[in-house]
Design a protein around this motif. Structure first.
Motif, short mmCIF file in Angstrom:
data_model
loop_
_atom_site.label_atom_id
_atom_site.label_comp_id
_atom_site.label_asym_id
_atom_site.label_seq_id
_atom_site.Cartn_x
_atom_site.Cartn_y
_atom_site.Cartn_z
N LEU A 182 -32.08 15.36 -16.58
CA LEU A 182 -31.29 15.90 -15.47
C LEU A 182 -31.10 14.87 -14.37
O LEU A 182 -30.01 14.75 -13.79
CB LEU A 182 -31.93 17.18 -14.93
CG LEU A 182 -31.82 18.40 -15.84
CD1 LEU A 182 -32.72 19.52 -15.34
CD2 LEU A 182 -30.37 18.87 -15.94
N LEU A 183 -32.15 14.12 -14.07
CA LEU A 183 -32.05 13.08 -13.05
C LEU A 183 -31.05 12.01 -13.47
O LEU A 183 -30.23 11.56 -12.66
CB LEU A 183 -33.42 12.47 -12.78
CG LEU A 183 -33.50 11.40 -11.71
CD1 LEU A 183 -33.02 11.94 -10.37
CD2 LEU A 183 -34.92 10.88 -11.59
N CYS A 188 -23.99 19.06 -8.99
CA CYS A 188 -25.24 18.40 -9.40
C CYS A 188 -25.78 19.06 -10.66
O CYS A 188 -26.03 20.27 -10.67
CB CYS A 188 -26.26 18.49 -8.27
SG CYS A 188 -27.88 17.85 -8.71
N PRO A 189 -25.96 18.29 -11.74
CA PRO A 189 -26.47 18.86 -13.00
C PRO A 189 -27.83 19.55 -12.85
O PRO A 189 -28.08 20.57 -13.49
CB PRO A 189 -26.57 17.65 -13.93
CG PRO A 189 -25.61 16.66 -13.36
CD PRO A 189 -25.64 16.87 -11.88
N LEU A 190 -28.69 19.02 -12.00
CA LEU A 190 -30.01 19.63 -11.80
C LEU A 190 -29.87 21.00 -11.15
O LEU A 190 -30.43 21.98 -11.64
CB LEU A 190 -30.90 18.72 -10.94
CG LEU A 190 -32.24 19.31 -10.51
CD1 LEU A 190 -33.11 19.61 -11.72
CD2 LEU A 190 -32.95 18.38 -9.56
N VAL A 216 -39.37 15.24 -19.84
CA VAL A 216 -38.13 14.88 -20.53
C VAL A 216 -36.94 15.59 -19.91
O VAL A 216 -35.90 14.97 -19.66
CB VAL A 216 -38.25 15.18 -22.05
CG1 VAL A 216 -36.91 15.07 -22.74
CG2 VAL A 216 -39.27 14.25 -22.70
N THR A 217 -37.09 16.87 -19.64
CA THR A 217 -36.00 17.64 -19.05
C THR A 217 -35.63 17.09 -17.68
O THR A 217 -34.45 16.88 -17.38
CB THR A 217 -36.38 19.13 -18.94
OG1 THR A 217 -36.65 19.63 -20.25
CG2 THR A 217 -35.27 19.94 -18.30
N ARG A 240 -27.59 11.00 -11.48
CA ARG A 240 -27.24 9.64 -11.05
C ARG A 240 -25.90 9.18 -11.62
O ARG A 240 -25.19 8.43 -10.98
CB ARG A 240 -28.35 8.68 -11.46
CG ARG A 240 -29.61 8.89 -10.64
CD ARG A 240 -30.71 7.96 -11.04
NE ARG A 240 -31.85 8.12 -10.14
CZ ARG A 240 -33.09 7.86 -10.48
NH1 ARG A 240 -33.38 7.42 -11.69
NH2 ARG A 240 -34.06 8.03 -9.62
N LYS A 241 -25.54 9.65 -12.79
CA LYS A 241 -24.28 9.26 -13.43
C LYS A 241 -23.10 10.09 -12.92
O LYS A 241 -21.97 9.65 -12.99
CB LYS A 241 -24.37 9.42 -14.95
CG LYS A 241 -25.26 8.40 -15.61
CD LYS A 241 -25.32 8.64 -17.10
CE LYS A 241 -26.25 7.66 -17.76
NZ LYS A 241 -26.41 7.94 -19.20
#
Length: 87
Positions: free
Chosen positions: A60-61, A73-75, A55-56, A65-66
Motif C-alpha cells: 500500500l505504501l 490514496c490507496p491506503l 507485506v500489505t 508513493r506511485k
C-alpha cells in the motif's frame, strides 16, 4: 522475581507464568513443555500475521508513493473498503 521477568521476556502472559510457577513446585516437565509448545505455536502464528501485515503495508505504501497527488490514496481507500488483508 527473575523467573517472572525471564518468562515475560519470552512473551508468556501472567496467567501462563502463574501456571509455570505452579508446575515448578514438582517434577512437571511434560506439562511445562506442553505449555511452551502452545506458546511457541502462538508466537509463530503472530509472526505470520505480522509478516502479512508488513507485506500489505509495504504494498500500500508503494502504491501511495506511485499514485501521486491526483488519485485517492490507496491506503485510505483500502481501509475504507476493508480490502486490507487481516490476520
Amino acid at each position: 522475581m527473575k523467573f517472572i521477568k525471564s518468562a515475560q521476556r519470552m512473551g508468556f502472559s501472567l496467567d501462563e507464568i502463574h501456571h509455570l510457577l505452579r508446575l515448578d513446585e514438582g517434577m512437571q516437565c511434560d506439562a511445562a513443555a506442553e505449555l511452551a509448545a502452545q506458546h511457541l505455536n502462538d508466537v509463530r502464528t503472530r509472526l505470520q500475521n505480522l509478516h502479512r501485515i508488513e507485506v500489505t503495508l509495504a504494498n500500500l505504501l508503494d502504491q501511495c508513493r506511485k499514485g501521486g497527488k491526483k488519485v485517492t490514496c490507496p491506503l485510505i481507500l483500502a481501509l475504507h473498503t476493508d480490502e486490507v488483508e487481516t490476520p
